[in-house]
Design an enzyme around this catalytic site. Structure first.
Site, PDB file in Angstrom:
ATOM      1  N   GLY A   1       8.936 -53.898  45.016  1.00 28.03           N
ATOM      2  CA  GLY A   1       7.902 -53.911  46.042  1.00 28.03           C
ATOM      3  C   GLY A   1       8.479 -54.109  47.431  1.00 28.03           C
ATOM      4  O   GLY A   1       9.685 -54.325  47.592  1.00 28.03           O
TER       5      GLY A   1
ATOM      6  N   GLY B   1      16.849 -54.470  48.541  1.00 30.94           N
ATOM      7  CA  GLY B   1      17.632 -55.102  47.472  1.00 30.94           C
ATOM      8  C   GLY B   1      18.028 -56.556  47.651  1.00 30.94           C
ATOM      9  O   GLY B   1      18.983 -57.002  47.030  1.00 30.94           O
TER      10      GLY B   1
ATOM     11  N   SER C   1      14.167 -51.320  53.457  1.00 29.92           N
ATOM     12  CA  SER C   1      13.587 -50.930  52.171  1.00 29.92           C
ATOM     13  C   SER C   1      13.642 -49.412  52.015  1.00 29.92           C
ATOM     14  O   SER C   1      13.379 -48.667  52.963  1.00 29.92           O
ATOM     15  CB  SER C   1      12.131 -51.387  52.122  1.00 29.92           C
TER      16      SER C   1
ATOM     17  N   GLU D   1      11.650 -47.584  50.722  1.00 28.96           N
ATOM     18  CA  GLU D   1      10.314 -46.966  50.844  1.00 28.96           C
ATOM     19  C   GLU D   1       9.792 -46.951  52.281  1.00 28.96           C
ATOM     20  O   GLU D   1       8.587 -46.853  52.493  1.00 28.96           O
ATOM     21  CB  GLU D   1       9.305 -47.698  49.946  1.00 28.96           C
TER      22      GLU D   1
ATOM     23  N   HIS E   1       3.449 -53.125  49.195  1.00 30.56           N
ATOM     24  CA  HIS E   1       3.681 -52.323  47.994  1.00 30.56           C
ATOM     25  C   HIS E   1       4.181 -53.235  46.877  1.00 30.56           C
ATOM     26  O   HIS E   1       5.095 -54.028  47.104  1.00 30.56           O
ATOM     27  CB  HIS E   1       4.706 -51.219  48.308  1.00 30.56           C
TER      28      HIS E   1
ATOM     29  N   HIS F   1       4.743 -53.815  42.320  1.00 30.10           N
ATOM     30  CA  HIS F   1       4.824 -53.245  40.970  1.00 30.10           C
ATOM     31  C   HIS F   1       4.027 -54.141  40.031  1.00 30.10           C
ATOM     32  O   HIS F   1       4.472 -54.458  38.936  1.00 30.10           O
ATOM     33  CB  HIS F   1       6.280 -53.161  40.510  1.00 30.10           C
TER      34      HIS F   1
ATOM     35  N   TYR G   1     -17.236 -55.270  41.924  1.00 30.50           N
ATOM     36  CA  TYR G   1     -17.499 -54.982  43.343  1.00 30.50           C
ATOM     37  C   TYR G   1     -16.274 -55.178  44.235  1.00 30.50           C
ATOM     38  O   TYR G   1     -16.187 -54.618  45.334  1.00 30.50           O
ATOM     39  CB  TYR G   1     -18.696 -55.782  43.853  1.00 30.50           C
TER      40      TYR G   1
ATOM     41  N   HIS H   1       4.430 -45.827  38.847  1.00 28.34           N
ATOM     42  CA  HIS H   1       5.235 -46.595  39.794  1.00 28.34           C
ATOM     43  C   HIS H   1       4.596 -47.943  40.165  1.00 28.34           C
ATOM     44  O   HIS H   1       5.164 -48.978  39.876  1.00 28.34           O
ATOM     45  CB  HIS H   1       5.472 -45.719  41.045  1.00 28.34           C
TER      46      HIS H   1
ATOM     47  N   TYR I   1     -15.552 -58.290  56.405  1.00 30.33           N
ATOM     48  CA  TYR I   1     -14.867 -59.311  55.621  1.00 30.33           C
ATOM     49  C   TYR I   1     -13.522 -59.649  56.251  1.00 30.33           C
ATOM     50  O   TYR I   1     -12.849 -58.806  56.814  1.00 30.33           O
ATOM     51  CB  TYR I   1     -14.653 -58.799  54.195  1.00 30.33           C
TER      52      TYR I   1
HETATM   53 ZN   LIG Z   1       8.182 -49.361  44.281  1.00 32.17          ZN
END
Ligand SMILES: [Zn+2]
Length: 214
Positions: free
Chosen positions: A28, A46, A74, A76, A95, A97, A116, A158, A211
């Site tokens: 993540g 990492g 990262s 990503e 993100h 996992h 909801y 993923h 919210y």
């Molecule tokens: Zn990932």
């Protein structure tokens, strides 16, 4: 040091990812966007979450260039910057996992309005098409699934991706959608879940606009 506050929050919420069980190991990632500077603070690649210090957090521009930091960002980072580039309302991306969201993602299914709290995402949680992790294609698929309509999406085979107008909201969305994924899994295991009507979810979306902290 650029984006000191955002760096500290990335480190803090990274530890929360582990503490809440939303992710394990180095899985993540998290980023926060500073609109005024046009820069994002993103988790380094990492490194264990409990070892990440504010100075390890990487600062990047939205073209994907590293602006400050010794560490590698990262893998990503494309999946983060694509939301800051295309959605003015998004200031943080989380993100994970997390187990149940990832389980549903491995079926390549969406999460319908089983509860909801799915409204944290919208009327449902879509599922983005599979692409190899860390690729621009995965970022595109995630954006295509979420668009401007949803605040979360599953990533096929993923994990889960959640966005928000601040890190607390993005994190809460990841947590609540994981809860809904677990409910969906459990209800499917013992029967057929009753799905809330589109009208009710429309009402929830209205309520959820107000919210949280703006
Ligand atoms: Zn990932």
């Amino acid at each position: 040091m650029l984006l000191k506050k955002e760096r500290e929050l990335v480190a803090e919420y990274g530890r929360k990812l582990i503490e809440t069980g939303l992710t394990t190991g180095t899985g993540g990632n998290i980023s926060i966007y500073n609109e005024k500077e046009g820069l994002m603070a993103i988790k380094p690649s990492g490194i264990e979450y409990f070892k990440i210090k504010a100075e390890d957090v990487v600062i990047m521009d939205l073209s994907g260039n590293k602006v400050e930091g010794d560490k590698k960002p990262s893998s990503e980072y494309n999946m983060h910057r694509i939301f800051y580039q295309n959605r003015g309302d998004v200031r943080a991306v989380v993100h994970t996992h997390s187990t149940y969201s990832t389980t549903i993602s491995c079926l390549n299914e969406e999460i319908p309005a089983v509860h909801y709290l799915v409204a944290f995402s919208g009327e449902k949680v879509p599922c983005a098409k599979y692409a190899t992790f860390g690729t621009p294609q995965l970022a595109e698929n995630a954006y295509k699934a979420m668009g401007k309509k949803y605040n979360a999406t599953l990533l096929a085979n993923h994990g889960l991706l959640a966005v928000g107008n601040n890190i607390a909201t993005a994190f809460a969305t990841a947590e609540e959608i994981e809860f809904c994924a677990e409910l969906y899994y459990r209800t499917k295991a013992v029967g057929e879940p009753v799905i809330l009507s589109p009208e009710e979810m429309k009402l929830m979306n209205e309520k959820f606009k107000n919210y949280g902290q703006k």
